[in-house]
Design a protein around this motif. Sequence first.
Motif, short mmCIF file in Angstrom:
data_model
loop_
_atom_site.label_atom_id
_atom_site.label_comp_id
_atom_site.label_asym_id
_atom_site.label_seq_id
_atom_site.Cartn_x
_atom_site.Cartn_y
_atom_site.Cartn_z
N THR A 34 -47.01 23.52 -2.78
CA THR A 34 -46.17 22.33 -2.67
C THR A 34 -44.69 22.65 -2.74
O THR A 34 -43.88 22.10 -1.98
N ASP A 35 -44.31 23.55 -3.64
CA ASP A 35 -42.88 23.82 -3.85
C ASP A 35 -42.25 24.65 -2.74
O ASP A 35 -41.04 24.90 -2.76
N GLU A 36 -43.04 25.06 -1.75
CA GLU A 36 -42.49 25.80 -0.62
C GLU A 36 -42.32 24.95 0.64
O GLU A 36 -41.90 25.45 1.69
N VAL A 37 -42.64 23.66 0.54
CA VAL A 37 -42.51 22.79 1.70
C VAL A 37 -41.03 22.53 1.97
O VAL A 37 -40.32 21.97 1.11
N PRO A 38 -40.52 22.90 3.15
CA PRO A 38 -39.11 22.63 3.47
C PRO A 38 -38.85 21.13 3.58
O PRO A 38 -39.73 20.37 3.99
N THR A 39 -37.66 20.72 3.20
CA THR A 39 -37.32 19.30 3.27
C THR A 39 -37.53 18.74 4.67
O THR A 39 -38.02 17.62 4.84
N ALA A 59 -36.48 29.05 7.33
CA ALA A 59 -37.47 28.58 6.36
C ALA A 59 -38.44 27.62 7.01
O ALA A 59 -39.65 27.63 6.71
N ASP A 60 -37.95 26.77 7.92
CA ASP A 60 -38.82 25.83 8.62
C ASP A 60 -39.84 26.59 9.48
O ASP A 60 -41.04 26.30 9.47
N ARG A 61 -39.35 27.58 10.21
CA ARG A 61 -40.24 28.35 11.08
C ARG A 61 -41.24 29.17 10.26
O ARG A 61 -42.42 29.24 10.61
N GLU A 62 -40.77 29.76 9.18
CA GLU A 62 -41.66 30.56 8.34
C GLU A 62 -42.77 29.70 7.73
O GLU A 62 -43.92 30.15 7.61
N TYR A 63 -42.42 28.49 7.36
CA TYR A 63 -43.44 27.60 6.79
C TYR A 63 -44.49 27.24 7.86
O TYR A 63 -45.70 27.25 7.59
N LEU A 64 -44.01 26.93 9.05
CA LEU A 64 -44.93 26.59 10.13
C LEU A 64 -45.86 27.76 10.44
O LEU A 64 -47.08 27.58 10.60
N LEU A 65 -45.31 28.96 10.50
CA LEU A 65 -46.14 30.12 10.79
C LEU A 65 -47.10 30.44 9.65
O LEU A 65 -48.20 30.94 9.87
#
Length: 298
Positions: A142-147, A122-128
């Motif tokens: 906003t609700d897709e930002v990983p903790t 999830a962290d990598r997918e958000y960054l990409l």
Amino acid sequence: MKVRGERECQSCGTRWSYYETGSVACPSCGDLRSVGVDARTAHTDTPVALDLAAHRERFGDAPGTLPQSGVDELQSDLREYCRKRGFIDGGRLASLDATYLAARELLEAVDCFERLRDPTDADREYLLALLAGADDGERPPTDEVPTALREARGMAAVRAAEAYRSDALDVLDELDFLDEPEAGDEPEAGDEPEAGDEQGGTEHLDAAGNDGSPTVTVDGDDPGSRVAPARDAFERLRDRVARADALGGDVPPATADALVEAADALGEYVRTGDEAKLEAANGLLDDAIADDLGPAGR
């Protein structure tokens, strides 16, 4: 800074807009000798595009983590873009635009991701996802930002809101000066460019506004009346931004977004005098304090 945006080349006579090219070099012949042919205006922005296509190609093929060889180059390109950007364009305060904000978050997110011991999918997918949309001003909701990456959202808001506040306060300073003109400040019809303006470079206007010409442009009536309320609100924004900064950006993403929205609403108030925008900004700042940044007096 204050510049004469419309330039004329002394070598070939070509006229161009510094606001469009960001350069005093003649676009036709390259000569640096030019003369300003209009009034000086406040200006902090540079026409620069954010193109991340090469980085997307490199990072999209990376299995699991970022390719170490490309991280420095991506960060360098993002820093250079953010460094060149400003929010006063030819005397007008612009909005806090989405591309600048996305570039800021991507820059913070890359740094944050690199510090993670065990980044998740999830962290990598958000960054990409940030990388995929940043040059079009698109960010995941906003609700897709990983903790693990919410610090990046928070610090992007801190950096962007503070940069915007700085330019907006410069505009307010100019409005404050123009609200109380001194005798003889009004320019005469047909004034010629001042001697010495022919030097290739950016001309500066001192704090006294010695040529009498307005350096900023806003809409609406009685712009001087919005100076004090806007300054008060920007001071409240500064306080909230400082709190988020002290937390290293580790605030709920909705709070980070609210700081950006408040800054942008205040910019709209400065541009137009729309009282609803001032009220909206103050409401956002009140909510940020009540919910996530600790108590504070208004």
